[in-house]
Design an enzyme around this catalytic site. Structure first.
Site, short mmCIF file in Angstrom:
data_model
loop_
_atom_site.label_atom_id
_atom_site.label_comp_id
_atom_site.label_asym_id
_atom_site.label_seq_id
_atom_site.Cartn_x
_atom_site.Cartn_y
_atom_site.Cartn_z
N LYS A 82 0.88 -1.14 -0.31
CA LYS A 82 -0.03 -0.06 0.18
C LYS A 82 0.84 1.52 0.01
O LYS A 82 2.11 1.66 0.26
CB LYS A 82 -0.80 0.04 1.40
CG LYS A 82 -1.75 1.06 1.19
CD LYS A 82 -2.60 0.91 2.84
CE LYS A 82 -3.92 1.65 2.78
NZ LYS A 82 -4.63 2.07 3.96
N SER A 157 -9.77 1.96 3.23
CA SER A 157 -8.84 2.67 2.50
C SER A 157 -8.02 1.90 1.57
O SER A 157 -7.24 1.89 0.56
CB SER A 157 -8.20 3.82 3.85
OG SER A 157 -7.62 2.37 4.00
N SER A 181 -9.85 -1.23 7.35
CA SER A 181 -8.92 -0.89 6.56
C SER A 181 -7.87 -1.95 5.18
O SER A 181 -7.87 -1.75 4.32
CB SER A 181 -7.48 0.56 6.04
OG SER A 181 -9.25 1.68 6.03
#
Lengths: 491, 96
Positions: A82, A157, A181
């Site tokens: 990420k 997210s 997330s």
């Protein structure tokens, strides 16, 4: 071995192929690059790629293997991160304009551990800006699309991390989980995603959102792969004073042992209104599965559940407003051309560089911490957080893990919640309390809706008992393997 | 806290050091008003005598040995700065 067959394999299987000499790390890396070329125009999981670096790492892995100097089961296996986790020399944007030119000057501890294990670190994965959101629609660089239905969000997210595994663009990825997330996007994309106990994985080199809640964790097709990645990145780190001094067992070895069925708790507050019928049916089937395996299922209550969202949003925004003060246009972010004095640099650079949700949360956080409101919001939220934690402590006197759906609904359509912050915040209703209590939680795929959207089952475990949690999830996953199913992304 | 919660958006955006357009101010004023109303739930619960939780597990300060360690070179540390000169960050004039 042809590239389609390589990208459908789990990391554990790829590791076996490398060990038996059936393929090379370079072939694996090339197969994934081809798949990214083929599908990422549709999915948009990646924000940045450095193919030369990726292939060079794979070549190094092959050379190590030839010399008999392989570093372990992850040697030669691609892992993508990420875009909030630092890799020296690579960009880190946090999906924000304010960091559009930033290049990490150092490795995060998880990156260092992955490199030491020989993993081949790939491109940067999309997210909601600074990990604030539940749909990846808040990325300044455009949303990621759900590989199972391109009209729908991948969750967030860590939507790039979940979509990349679902679309077979990477066998393993890392995300971060502050209120769900990792687990919510894993659920919406039909892959396994795990948030470890707070303190299990070092946060050094992770762009901070809410420091008392953030944890880095793995995504994969199977629980077995998640165990392998988790044991590689876990452990105490002197560079993160909140990382916990505890031993990390080999979870993958632990999963190979026989485990007696244990007790699972169903919190009644998680099974009330607001849950989609198909989600309910799939989760009930999973409960039946566990009963059939000899697990004891008991009802329990977590009375403070409905307070977890307001508590979370007071605490997380307060911590965020403080953490994000570092993006000031002075030291390492883009600076507004319009700024004429020092205060101007802050306000204008942040006004231009931050997206809407980030601004909203920083302002909300500043309000909750401001003079006259601190007691009513922040302090009260911290006290309520104590009660939420105690609810879980009481529950874990009776059960070994808690079973719930991961998300109240399957993937929703773009725009469905983006103009209504509260409705977006409510999509994390089942995952948030785990972070407030610091507990480990994972989402494992447990079925599909009639229209083919994945559904996830959440299991919440005792603090620092990742092994038990993984073994319970593995009991389900090794037989049903919903995460092994891949979406059709052909034209 | 009995009156309708509201936020002085100009005051708070200044605290947060974020410049907003008028359009953003109007939108946030209404959205954050709704969020604050939602937060009112917190006032329902009796938390008298409850200790606040800052971290889920007790954490203590960690001391390091007082010895110098290798750090970033100033060149490396300044690489991401929007403007730098003579190993320092350049900022607009602060003192009149």
């Amino acid at each position: 071995m042809d590239s389609n067959s390589l990208i459908s394999k789990t990391a554990t299987e790829l590791s076996g192929e490398l060990e038996s000499g059936n393929c090379k790390a370079v072939e694996i890396a090339q197969a994934y690059l081809e798949q990214i070329d083929r599908v990422d125009g549709k999915v948009h999981a990646f924000l940045h790629r450095d193919d030369d670096d990726f292939l060079a790492q794979a070549k190094d892995s092959d050379e190590r293997r030839e010399k008999g100097e392989t570093l372990g089961p992850l040697d030669g296996i691609p892992v993508c991160l990420k875009d909030v986790i630092s890799v020296e020399g690579q960009p880190l944007t946090a999906a924000s304009k304010i960091l559009q030119d930033y290049v990490s000057p150092y490795d995060a501890t998880v990156t260092r551990k992955l490199k030491a294990a020989g993993a081949v670190i790939g491109g940067r994965l999309n997210l909601d800006e600074f990990a604030m959101g539940s749909s990846t629609e808040n990325s300044a660089y455009g949303p990621t699309r759900n590989p199972w239905d391109l009209e729908r969000v991948p969750g967030g997210s860590s939507g790039g991390s979940s979509a990349a595994v679902a679309a077979r663009e990477a066998p393993l990825t890392l995300g971060s989980d502050t209120g769900g997330s990792i687990r919510q996007p894993a659920s919406l994309c039909g892959v396994v995603g795990m948030k470890p106990t707070y303190g299990m994985v070092s946060r050094y080199g992770l762009a901070a959102f809410a420091s008392s809640l953030d944890q880095i964790g793995p995504f994969s097709q199977t629980v077995e792969d998640t165990a392998l990645l988790l044991e590689t990145i876990s452990g105490h780190d002197p560079l993160d004073s909140t990382s916990y001094p505890t031993e990390v067992p080999s979870y993958s070895e632990f999963l190979k042992q026989k485990h007696e069925p244990c007790t699972l708790g169903l919190p009644k507050e998680f099974f009330g209104e607001g849950m989609d019928d198909e989600v309910r049916t799939a989760v009930e089937k999973a409960i039946e599965f566990y009963k059939g395996k000899g697990y004891e299922i008991v009802d329990l209550s977590l009375p403070t559940t409905d307070l977890s969202i307001p508590v979370y949003y007071v605490i997380a925004t307060a911590e965020a407003s403080s953490n994000l003060a570092r993006y000031d246009g002075i030291r390492y972010t883009s600076r507004s051309e319009r700024a004429e004095n020092a205060v101007d640099v802050y306000a204008k650079s942040r006004g231009e560089g931050f997206g809407e949700e980030v601004k909203r949360r920083c302002i909300l956080g500043a309000y909750g911490l401001s003079s006259g409101y601190y007691d009513a919001y922040y302090l009260r939220a911290q006290k309520t957080r104590t009660l939420i934690r105690q609810d879980f402590e009481r529950a874990f006197e009776k059960v070994d893990a808690i079973l719930t759906p991961t998300s109240p609904t399957p993937a929703f359509k773009f725009g469905a919640k983006s103009e209504d912050p509260i409705s977006m915040y409510l999509s994390d209703v089942y995952t948030i309390s785990t972070n407030l209590a610091g507990l480990p939680g994972l989402s494992v795929p447990c079925g599909f809706t009639e229209s083919g959207l994945p559904i996830g089952l959440q299991l919440i475990g005792k603090a620092f008992d990742e092994g038990t949690l993984l073994s319970i999830a593995h009991d389900f996953d090794r037989e049903l393997q919903f995460g092994r199913q891949a979406p059709n992304l052909e034209d | 806290m009995s009156e309708e919660p509201s936020m002085d958006i100009d005051y708070v955006t200044n605290l947060a050091r974020i410049e907003l357009t008028q359009e953003e101010k109007d939108k946030f004023q209404s959205q954050l008003g709704d969020v604050l109303k939602y937060f009112e739930k917190l006032q329902d619960l009796d938390v008298e005598g409850v200790e606040p939780t800052a971290h889920a597990f007790p954490r203590f300060n960690v001391w390091d040995e007082d010895v110098s360690k290798e750090g970033f070179s100033s060149e490396k540390a300044l690489k991401n700065a929007p403007k730098s000169r003579n190993e320092q960050v350049v900022v607009p004039k602060v003192v009149e």
